[in-house]
Design an enzyme around this catalytic site. Structure first.
Site, PDB file in Angstrom:
ATOM      1  N   SER A 299       0.826  -1.190   0.000  1.00 45.35           N
ATOM      2  CA  SER A 299       0.000   0.000   0.000  1.00 45.35           C
ATOM      3  C   SER A 299       0.872   1.256   0.000  1.00 45.35           C
ATOM      4  O   SER A 299       2.050   1.212   0.343  1.00 45.35           O
ATOM      5  CB  SER A 299      -0.901   0.012   1.242  1.00 45.35           C
ATOM      6  OG  SER A 299      -1.810  -1.061   1.228  1.00 45.35           O
TER       7      SER A 299
ATOM      8  N   GLY B 169      -3.101  -0.513  -3.827  1.00 46.66           N
ATOM      9  CA  GLY B 169      -2.210   0.176  -2.913  1.00 46.66           C
ATOM     10  C   GLY B 169      -1.644   1.452  -3.486  1.00 46.66           C
ATOM     11  O   GLY B 169      -0.626   1.953  -3.009  1.00 46.66           O
TER      12      GLY B 169
ATOM     13  N   GLU C 260      -7.359  -2.651  -7.400  1.00 47.15           N
ATOM     14  CA  GLU C 260      -7.968  -2.285  -6.125  1.00 47.15           C
ATOM     15  C   GLU C 260      -7.320  -0.991  -5.632  1.00 47.15           C
ATOM     16  O   GLU C 260      -6.346  -1.024  -4.875  1.00 47.15           O
ATOM     17  CB  GLU C 260      -7.765  -3.423  -5.115  1.00 47.15           C
ATOM     18  CG  GLU C 260      -8.349  -4.756  -5.577  1.00 47.15           C
ATOM     19  CD  GLU C 260      -7.822  -5.958  -4.803  1.00 47.15           C
ATOM     20  OE1 GLU C 260      -7.158  -5.750  -3.769  1.00 47.15           O
ATOM     21  OE2 GLU C 260      -8.049  -7.094  -5.251  1.00 47.15           O
ATOM     22  N   PRO C 261      -7.851   0.167  -6.062  1.00 45.65           N
ATOM     23  CA  PRO C 261      -7.199   1.438  -5.722  1.00 45.65           C
ATOM     24  C   PRO C 261      -7.108   1.729  -4.230  1.00 45.65           C
ATOM     25  O   PRO C 261      -6.202   2.436  -3.786  1.00 45.65           O
ATOM     26  CB  PRO C 261      -8.075   2.487  -6.422  1.00 45.65           C
ATOM     27  CG  PRO C 261      -8.744   1.735  -7.515  1.00 45.65           C
ATOM     28  CD  PRO C 261      -8.971   0.368  -6.981  1.00 45.65           C
ATOM     29  N   GLY C 262      -8.036   1.237  -3.437  1.00 45.47           N
ATOM     30  CA  GLY C 262      -7.923   1.372  -1.989  1.00 45.47           C
ATOM     31  C   GLY C 262      -7.965   2.805  -1.504  1.00 45.47           C
ATOM     32  O   GLY C 262      -8.874   3.565  -1.794  1.00 45.47           O
TER      33      GLY C 262
ATOM     34  N   TYR D  11       2.214   3.143  11.822  1.00 48.98           N
ATOM     35  CA  TYR D  11       2.964   3.108  10.565  1.00 48.98           C
ATOM     36  C   TYR D  11       3.994   4.219  10.440  1.00 48.98           C
ATOM     37  O   TYR D  11       4.603   4.367   9.377  1.00 48.98           O
ATOM     38  CB  TYR D  11       2.012   3.252   9.372  1.00 48.98           C
ATOM     39  CG  TYR D  11       0.999   2.168   9.188  1.00 48.98           C
ATOM     40  CD1 TYR D  11       1.283   0.839   9.490  1.00 48.98           C
ATOM     41  CD2 TYR D  11      -0.269   2.455   8.682  1.00 48.98           C
ATOM     42  CE1 TYR D  11       0.344  -0.150   9.308  1.00 48.98           C
ATOM     43  CE2 TYR D  11      -1.213   1.470   8.489  1.00 48.98           C
ATOM     44  CZ  TYR D  11      -0.901   0.157   8.810  1.00 48.98           C
ATOM     45  OH  TYR D  11      -1.830  -0.820   8.619  1.00 48.98           O
TER      46      TYR D  11
ATOM     47  N   CYS E 149      -3.565   8.760  27.283  1.00 47.39           N
ATOM     48  CA  CYS E 149      -2.417   8.553  28.180  1.00 47.39           C
ATOM     49  C   CYS E 149      -1.380   7.676  27.494  1.00 47.39           C
ATOM     50  O   CYS E 149      -1.178   6.507  27.842  1.00 47.39           O
ATOM     51  CB  CYS E 149      -2.884   7.930  29.497  1.00 47.39           C
ATOM     52  SG  CYS E 149      -3.940   9.022  30.446  1.00 47.39           S
TER      53      CYS E 149
ATOM     54  N   TYR F 204      -8.425   4.022   6.646  1.00 48.23           N
ATOM     55  CA  TYR F 204      -7.773   3.337   7.768  1.00 48.23           C
ATOM     56  C   TYR F 204      -7.721   4.170   9.052  1.00 48.23           C
ATOM     57  O   TYR F 204      -6.933   3.863   9.933  1.00 48.23           O
ATOM     58  CB  TYR F 204      -6.362   2.875   7.374  1.00 48.23           C
ATOM     59  CG  TYR F 204      -6.368   1.997   6.159  1.00 48.23           C
ATOM     60  CD1 TYR F 204      -6.852   0.694   6.235  1.00 48.23           C
ATOM     61  CD2 TYR F 204      -5.949   2.477   4.928  1.00 48.23           C
ATOM     62  CE1 TYR F 204      -6.897  -0.108   5.110  1.00 48.23           C
ATOM     63  CE2 TYR F 204      -5.993   1.676   3.793  1.00 48.23           C
ATOM     64  CZ  TYR F 204      -6.472   0.380   3.889  1.00 48.23           C
ATOM     65  OH  TYR F 204      -6.525  -0.411   2.779  1.00 48.23           O
TER      66      TYR F 204
END
Length: 465
Positions: free
Chosen positions: A238, A276, A318-320, A366, A393, A423
């Site tokens: 991705s 991706g 699948e462009p996502g 990430y 926290c 996401y």
């Protein structure tokens, strides 16, 4: 050295900020590549989307809130389907899943990819045709496979030998013959974060080409009486900006397809190269236009199939994130502002908002980068190097690691973080028992909730004690 009270204004902050982040000439400017097309800063200095001000959205729906520019999303869907007019374009529901969004994607001509029973349930509740759905996943349950076969999901992407066996047994029981694709691990490492690179050898997805396992998986599906081998599937990761890795992937998949054709006489009708494709989160990102990606991928597939001596199969992509990600921003309210003195006489401005890791874990997970802007007003103050952090926290509770905001940012201001459609809500949590934000869709000057804000009552309802 005395630190300026407004933050890193006069200290040496060049060593603190990443090289791609320049000091803006105008801190109020909205860079079009980072925002949905209907987002603008109006004459009153307030950020608007589809003609509705951020202040009005915050007053009516509260903060934090994800704000969805529906027309922007639909336009992106059309751009991909037009660029890949002779191909199947799949929307990856894992990026963001709701009835309204899946329905909009389908209305714009997209297929939809689901990975779990929950995503499948949303797609069906949205009224989508099961034949236009694909089912992914490395550990699909028996119940998920049974439902997919029973309702006629268009394709099931097999990820293990056990799954092939289960599919054959289920298909025999139901008297069906589902379409199956083999997920091939092509051994290509995409230039992206290691957690979202999915085609190198040492990870959980797919059947490896290197040791012949992918060939054996395809052989078993071909031999299965109740399964139809539709084609091969690969996905290399991705947030990818360079199609060079797809060239290697396509070449390896084409060679496998040629061997299967030679050995078993089967002509596979479809090839899914995954997706991706990257989107712009900050100025360091330079995504390609769908038309350019389409032209490049078509040439790659045509060339590699010609080299392998096989006919060109129908292509799926699948462009996502590139579909949904830019169409949404998160609206926060500032709670506290804290200049933190650093070595060398510089300081960084810590701007705390009323959300954080519970509505956007990607920065922590990430090392993702985001931008931000003051949304409730414009400012003539000097740009200050800031870090936007959440209320949780956790020292890693960072929303935007590095950004220039006006030095006079203060409690009660609204901040908007673009590019949060993919996401963020789908990976959201109730960390510290914070209810998840709503998703507010804006279209034609009207705003409506498409995913409701969670409440404390929702959390307590599940706590049966």
């Amino acid at each position: 050295m005395r630190t300026h009270e407004a933050g890193a204004l006069h200290g040496d902050f060049d060593s603190l900020r990443p090289s791609w982040l320049g000091v803006p000439d105008d801190v109020n400017t909205l860079l079009p590549q980072l925002w949905a097309r209907n987002v603008e800063r109006a004459e009153d200095g307030v950020v608007h989307v589809g003609g509705i001000s951020a202040e009005k959205l915050a007053a009516e729906f509260g903060t934090p809130a994800y704000v969805f520019d529906e027309d922007d999303f639909r336009a992106r869907c059309r751009a991909w389907t037009e660029a890949f007019a002779d191909c199947d374009v799949f929307y990856a529901s894992k990026a963001f899943c709701s009835k309204a969004v899946l329905r909009a994607a389908a209305e714009e001509g997209l297929f939809v990819d689901v990975c779990t029973a929950g995503e499948l349930a949303v797609a069906l509740a949205a009224g989508l045709d099961p034949a236009r759905l694909g089912l992914h996943g490395n550990n699909k349950s028996l119940a998920e496979l049974h439902q997919a076969v029973e309702i006629g999901v268009g394709r099931i992407v097999a990820d293990s030998f056990q799954e092939i066996e289960r599919l054959e047994a289920i298909a025999r029981e139901l008297g069906k013959r589902p379409n199956v694709m083999i997920r091939v691990n092509v051994g290509v490492e995409a230039h992206t974060h290691e957690f979202i690179a999915t085609a190198h050898e040492d990870q959980k997805f797919g059947f490896s080409l290197a040791d012949g396992v992918a060939y054996e998986a395809a052989r078993r599906v071909i031999a299965a009486e109740h399964l139809n081998l539709l084609g091969l599937h690969s996905h290399i990761g991705s947030q990818i900006f360079d199609t060079a890795a797809f060239e290697v992937s396509a070449a390896r998949v084409a060679r496998l397809q040629a061997k299967l054709q030679a050995d078993f006489g089967v002509v596979l009708g479809e090839l899914d190269l995954g997706g991706g494709f990257g989107m712009a989160y900050t100025t360091q990102d330079d995504p390609q236009a769908p038309a350019d990606i389409a032209s490049s991928l078509r040439k790659i597939v045509d060339d590699e199939c010609a080299a392998a001596g096989i006919s060109v199969p129908r292509l799926s992509i699948e462009p996502g994130r590139s579909l949904i990600g830019p169409s949404m921003f998160t609206l926060y309210e500032v709670g506290t502002v804290k200049p933190v003195t650093l070595s060398g006489g510089a300081s960084r401005l810590y701007v705390s908002v009323d959300g954080g890791i519970s509505d956007n874990i990607r920065t922590a997970l990430y090392d993702a980068t985001y931008s931000a802007t003051l949304a409730s007003r414009s400012s003539s103050a000097t740009p200050a190097l800031a870090r936007v952090v959440g209320k949780h926290c956790e020292s890693g509770d960072i929303v935007v690691k590095d950004e220039f905001l006006p030095a006079d940012v203060r409690p009660g201001d609204l901040l908007a973080v673009p590019g949060t459609g993919a996401y963020c809500r789908s990976m959201g949590s109730n960390y510290n028992h914070v209810p998840r934000p709503p998703v507010v869709a804006v279209r034609d000057g009207q705003a409506r909730v498409i995913l409701a804000r969670e409440t404390v009552d929702d959390l307590l309802r599940l706590d049966v004690g």
